[in-house]
Design an enzyme around this catalytic site. Structure first.
Site, PDB file in Angstrom:
ATOM      1  CG  HIS A   1      44.503  18.934 -34.683  1.00 34.36           C
ATOM      2  ND1 HIS A   1      43.244  19.371 -35.024  1.00 34.36           N
ATOM      3  CD2 HIS A   1      44.341  17.740 -34.111  1.00 34.36           C
ATOM      4  CE1 HIS A   1      42.360  18.474 -34.639  1.00 34.36           C
ATOM      5  NE2 HIS A   1      43.001  17.461 -34.081  1.00 34.36           N
TER       6      HIS A   1
ATOM      7  CE  LYS B   1      43.073  34.233 -36.961  1.00 34.21           C
ATOM      8  NZ  LYS B   1      42.705  33.000 -37.610  1.00 34.21           N
ATOM      9  NE  ARG B   2      46.481  30.880 -27.205  1.00 31.55           N
ATOM     10  CZ  ARG B   2      46.754  30.063 -26.208  1.00 31.55           C
ATOM     11  NH1 ARG B   2      45.787  29.333 -25.647  1.00 31.55           N
ATOM     12  NH2 ARG B   2      47.969  29.975 -25.704  1.00 31.55           N
TER      13      ARG B   2
ATOM     14  CE  LYS C   1      46.776  30.667 -34.271  1.00 32.18           C
ATOM     15  NZ  LYS C   1      45.815  29.854 -35.066  1.00 32.18           N
TER      16      LYS C   1
ATOM     17  CB  THR D   1      37.545  26.149 -36.581  1.00 33.12           C
ATOM     18  OG1 THR D   1      38.378  26.496 -35.464  1.00 33.12           O
ATOM     19  CG2 THR D   1      37.855  24.737 -37.028  1.00 33.12           C
TER      20      THR D   1
ATOM     21  CE  LYS E   1      34.273  28.011 -34.282  1.00 27.17           C
ATOM     22  NZ  LYS E   1      35.302  27.947 -33.223  1.00 27.17           N
TER      23      LYS E   1
HETATM   24  C1  475 Z   1      45.279  24.394 -35.838  1.00 19.25           C
HETATM   25  N1  475 Z   1      47.066  22.891 -30.470  1.00 19.25           N
HETATM   26  C2  475 Z   1      44.106  24.993 -36.559  1.00 19.25           C
HETATM   27  C3  475 Z   1      42.641  23.424 -35.313  1.00 19.25           C
HETATM   28  O1  475 Z   1      41.997  21.329 -36.243  1.00 19.25           O
HETATM   29  C4  475 Z   1      42.989  23.961 -36.674  1.00 19.25           C
HETATM   30  C5  475 Z   1      49.140  21.713 -29.966  1.00 19.25           C
HETATM   31  C6  475 Z   1      49.983  21.248 -28.970  1.00 19.25           C
HETATM   32  C7  475 Z   1      49.669  21.434 -27.667  1.00 19.25           C
HETATM   33  C8  475 Z   1      48.515  22.101 -27.351  1.00 19.25           C
HETATM   34  N2  475 Z   1      47.685  22.558 -28.315  1.00 19.25           N
HETATM   35  C9  475 Z   1      47.979  22.373 -29.585  1.00 19.25           C
HETATM   36  C10 475 Z   1      47.057  22.775 -31.785  1.00 19.25           C
HETATM   37  O2  475 Z   1      47.889  22.180 -32.403  1.00 19.25           O
HETATM   38  C11 475 Z   1      45.928  23.410 -32.456  1.00 19.25           C
HETATM   39  O3  475 Z   1      45.067  24.016 -31.823  1.00 19.25           O
HETATM   40  N3  475 Z   1      45.881  23.286 -33.771  1.00 19.25           N
HETATM   41  C12 475 Z   1      44.791  23.868 -34.507  1.00 19.25           C
HETATM   42  O4  475 Z   1      43.801  22.884 -34.696  1.00 19.25           O
HETATM   43  C13 475 Z   1      41.610  22.323 -35.374  1.00 19.25           C
HETATM   44  O5  475 Z   1      41.842  24.551 -37.221  1.00 19.25           O
HETATM   45  O6  475 Z   1      44.510  25.403 -37.827  1.00 19.25           O
HETATM   46  O7  475 Z   1      46.244  25.383 -35.651  1.00 19.25           O
END
Ligand code: 475
Length: 835
Positions: free
Chosen positions: A370, A561-562, A567, A669, A673
């Site tokens: 991700h 968003k976060r 970002k 995502t 939305k």
């Molecule tokens: C991306 N979270 C988005 C979304 O695929 C993408 C990592 C380590 C520890 C805790 N949380 C994380 C992420 O890496 C994360 O939320 N990634 C997001 O995943 C779904 O749409 O671009 O930043």
């Protein structure tokens, strides 16, 4: 065939009937018998609980039938392993999926209650940080809707993502007490608890066949108790299970300690055990090597794999076929210890030979990445790993040894490559690299948008791509239109359904039929009215909660968003200051009125992100109160952005800010939305923005900024942010004003860390993209002035978002990775889905 649940359960009509009178009776009955209240003394929460139980009663039959069907038919099953499920409130979603929304609304009205108020009452399960956790929630929704046998496995955090308050412009974190009034949607299954081992050592012994075997002698043993939540499909009989594990002390605990006479110590040690599932780590996209986090990961993964084995045993299936029975999806590397755990279970507990166990394991797991951010890649200090999971480390060494032999054969004499690909990082202090373990142990590896999947192959996972090109694939993310259109934007949903029928809810591609109505002035008028009404609702909310008047006719420009430097919420802030400076220089300047809305949480330990929140609030203070501005721009930071609130925000946007540095946002995502609710996007060529732009048409998307390739090139050629500062007077004025203390009551130091980071490093190239962004925003403002033209673009955004349903994503996973067919669940006529 086993029949676990009898086919002839008799269910009282009051628990299944869905006519208004029965619903009312059942509701009052639950208020009395479960909440032990009668209307005069009931709180709003009592009413919420009574209604939740009334709805739950009406889905139980589907849930049990589904479970029974899966046990009996033993179909191939998708197991979605995720450390996070950011579910959002259940009640509204279950009402929608059961087709009971309107009738329940009516029943509540007849009792003098307002359904919207009761929905507001639900404390959402915020068991996730952001995108990754919310994606898991969308995917289990789509799996159920597509009638795929599936189970979600995760952690039942007692405290989910913190609640955010804003004090003096700064974020303050408050403990999330989501369970304090009880959770009507979960069912504890203490009878299905399992044990998980930690620490200790391993020893060799000879089994009864004279074979050398290895035994793990743990330091401590913990109990995992499953809590099950039904996940209903939309208008189907399928109700899959989300099984979340809670850590407890095993019974044997009391026993030992009481024998030693240390009563207090025993009770203390017992409560220590519960620590494992106490709290969600609130760091989005960053990894800290905290032992408790590794304990959480191993704890839930071990419980889940043991549970899967137990289910196969009930089904009389041999573990030889584990990989045929289950497709396990690893939601990022967080559950990747599962590769070693399945090996351990097969080798040590079930006596498999290595090759056979490895064959099963590597045909079972698939891995989704991700994020490309290097700070998010999980690695565990070897010493910590060894002390917590000694047996797993041995297994990982063996996996690594055999794997590196393979690499050596394919790429002889390439020591660097071996060092890069090794599961053990030995470049300095030693670490276990979880992404490497995931790549070696999985049969499929995917990114979450086309660009992201390409970048994975070219950069982060390049070596693994060269080793196993056939494993790599892309599955572009999607979101559920049930929650993010039907539930969150009923006005728009009704307008759409009136025009094209309701097929779009399950087949989002059908939205394309709306294209015909772009030319229909009445439709455009109605569409505009919907947006206006939703904006008015949000404006009312803002007036009530912030005492700020925002103009519902202004352009609602939203970034939710976060909070993260990549970002670039602060790029948006730079633009606001740009507009403000222009108004100060020329108070009569004719600008398109805008309302800038922000929402999002910062990781509690991420100082820069917290300073970005303070920056936005400080700018808001000045801009909102300066008479020269004359209400033409307003800035509001919306506190405590969560799923429940997001559902009000997406529908109200005119403009969606998707402005990450190209190459950094894996997919996004929220971008989907917003767009499916008719917002236009201002965005970079990053993540799924690229595919959204392709889908909606380049004329209906506001593009700006460097491409991922240009970003890399610029950095390679020695990027110097000062060049931009010195050559762009408008940019210089913005930075200088921020640095002067103008927005910080005269304090020139407040924003210094942020400004210095922009001027001396600017890792995310805000200054390089500034001019392009400002010019693009001018195009937005111009376009918004022609409201009919804007509405056409907006309608086309909705009409062309079919691809971004999570149903399509799940179909991609099914076709390319999981290969698990749908299974129909039969439910007797009297409780079948009413649409
Ligand atoms: C991306 N979270 C988005 C979304 O695929 C993408 C990592 C380590 C520890 C805790 N949380 C994380 C992420 O890496 C994360 O939320 N990634 C997001 O995943 C779904 O749409 O671009 O930043």
């Amino acid at each position: 065939m086993v029949s676990i649940v009898p086919n002839n359960i008799q269910i009282e009509d009051d628990r299944t009937g869905i006519d208004i009178e029965t619903l009312k009776r059942a509701f009052l009955d639950n208020l009395f018998y479960i909440q032990a209240k009668f209307p005069r003394i009931a709180t709003k929460n009592d009413y919420y609980m009574a209604l939740a139980y009334t709805v739950r009663d009406r889905l139980l039959n589907r849930w049990l039938r589904t479970t029974q069907t899966y046990l009996e038919k033993a179909p191939r099953t998708v197991a979605y392993l995720s450390a996070e499920f950011l579910l959002g409130p259940h009640l509204g979603n279950n009402l929608i999926n059961l087709g009971l929304y309107n009738v329940v609304k009516q029943a509540m009205e007849e009792l003098g209650l307002n359904l919207t108020d009761l929905l507001e009452q639900e404390e959402e399960p915020g068991l996730g940080n952001g995108g990754l956790g919310r994606l898991a929630a969308c995917y289990i929704d789509s799996l159920a809707t597509l009638e795929i046998p599936a189970i979600g496995y995760g952690i039942r955090y007692q405290f989910g993502i913190f609640d955010q308050e804003i004090k003096d412009g700064w974020q303050v974190e408050i403990t999330d007490l989501w369970l304090q009034y009880g959770n009507p949607w979960e069912v504890a299954r203490p009878e299905a608890a399992l044990e998980v081992k930690f620490g200790g050592r391993t020893e060799v012994y000879t089994d009864e066949h004279g074979r050398y075997r290895i035994r793990w002698v743990p330091f401590k043993v913990m109990k995992g108790v499953p809590y099950d939540t039904p996940i209903l499909g939309f208008q189907t009989n399928t109700a899959n299970t989300l099984r979340l594990w809670k850590a407890e002390a095993p019974e044997s605990f009391d026993f030992e300690a009481f024998n030693k006479g240390d009563y207090f110590g025993a009770v203390h040690a017992k409560s220590e055990c519960e620590n494992i599932t106490k709290v969600l780590y609130p760091n989005d996209e960053s990894h800290q090597g905290k032992q408790l986090r590794l304990e959480q990961q191993y704890f839930f993964v071990s419980c889940s794999l043991q549970d899967m084995i137990r289910i196969m045993q009930i089904q009389n299936l041999t573990l030889e076929r584990f990989h045929e029975h289950y497709a396990i999806q690893l939601n990022d590397t967080h559950p990747t210890i599962g590769v070693a755990e399945l090996m351990r279970l097969l080798l040590d507990e079930y006596g498999f030979e290595w090759d056979r166990a490895w064959n099963i394991t590597t045909r079972t797991f698939a891995y989704t990445n991700h994020t490309l951010l290097p700070e998010a890649l999980e690695r565990w200090p070897l010493a910590m790993f060894a002390s917590l999971l000694p047996r797993h480390l041995e297994i990982i060494y063996e996996i690594n040894c055999r794997f590196l032999d393979e690499v050596r054969i394919k790429f002889p004499d390439d020591g660097d490559r071996l060092r890069r690909m090794s599961i053990i990082d030995e470049s300095g202090e030693r670490y276990v690299r979880m992404a490497n373990l995931a790549c070696v142990g999985s049969f499929a590896i995917n990114g979450v948008a086309e660009l992201h999947s390409e970048l994975l192959k070219q950069t982060t996972l390049h070596d693994f791509y060269e080793m196993y090109p056939e494993k790599f694939t892309n599955v572009t993310n999607g979101v559920t239109p049930r929650r993010f259109m039907l539930l969150s934007n009923p006005r728009l949903a009704n307008l759409i359904t009136n025009k094209i029928g309701d097929g779009w809810i399950k087949r989002l591609d059908e939205l394309r039929k709306l294209e015909d109505f772009v030319h229909d002035a009445n439709f455009r008028h109605d569409f505009r009215q919907v947006k206006q009404a939703v904006k008015q609702d949000l404006a009312d909310h803002i007036r009530t909660h912030y005492s700020i008047d925002v103009n519902p006719n202004s352009l609602f420009d939203i970034q939710a968003k976060r909070i993260h430097e990549y970002k670039r919420q602060h790029l948006n802030a730079l633009y606001i200051v740009t507009l403000y400076n222009r108004l100060k220089a020329d108070p009569d300047l004719d600008i398109t009125p805008r309302t800038f809305l922000f929402g999002g949480k910062a990781a509690p330990g991420y100082y820069m992100a917290k300073l970005m929140i303070k920056l936005i609030n400080s700018i808001a203070d000045v801009v909102n109160n300066d008479p020269d501005v004359r209400d033409r721009i307003k800035v509001v930071f919306l506190k405590d952005y969560n799923v429940k609130f997001a559902q009000r925000v997406y529908p109200a946007a005119d403009l969606s800010e998707q402005i990450s540095t190209a190459g950094k946002e894996a997919s996004g995502t929220g971008n989907m939305k917003f767009s499916m609710n008719g917002a236009l996007t201002i965005g970079t060529l990053d993540g799924a923005n690229i595919e959204i732009r392709e889908a909606v048409g380049v004329d209906n998307f506001f593009l700006f900024g460097l491409t991922a390739e240009e970003v890399l090139a610029k950095k390679a050629s020695g990027y110097n942010p000062w060049d931009y500062y010195n050559s762009n007077p408008e940019l210089k004025l913005v930075i200088d004003r921020l640095a002067s203390g103008f927005f910080s009551h005269g304090d020139p130091n407040l924003f210094k860390p942020l400004l210095d980071s922009l001027l001396y490093r600017d890792e995310y190239l805000l200054l390089a993209d500034y001019q392009s962004y400002v010019e693009c925003q001018e195009r937005v403002s111009q376009a918004y002035r022609d409201s009919d033209y804007w509405t056409r673009m907006s309608i086309l955004n909705v009409a062309r978002m079919g691809k971004f349903s999570s149903d399509r994503s799940i179909q991609d996973y099914l076709q390319h990775i999981w290969k698990a067919p749908a299974v129909k669940v039969d439910v007797p006529e009297y409780t079948q889905s009413h649409s």
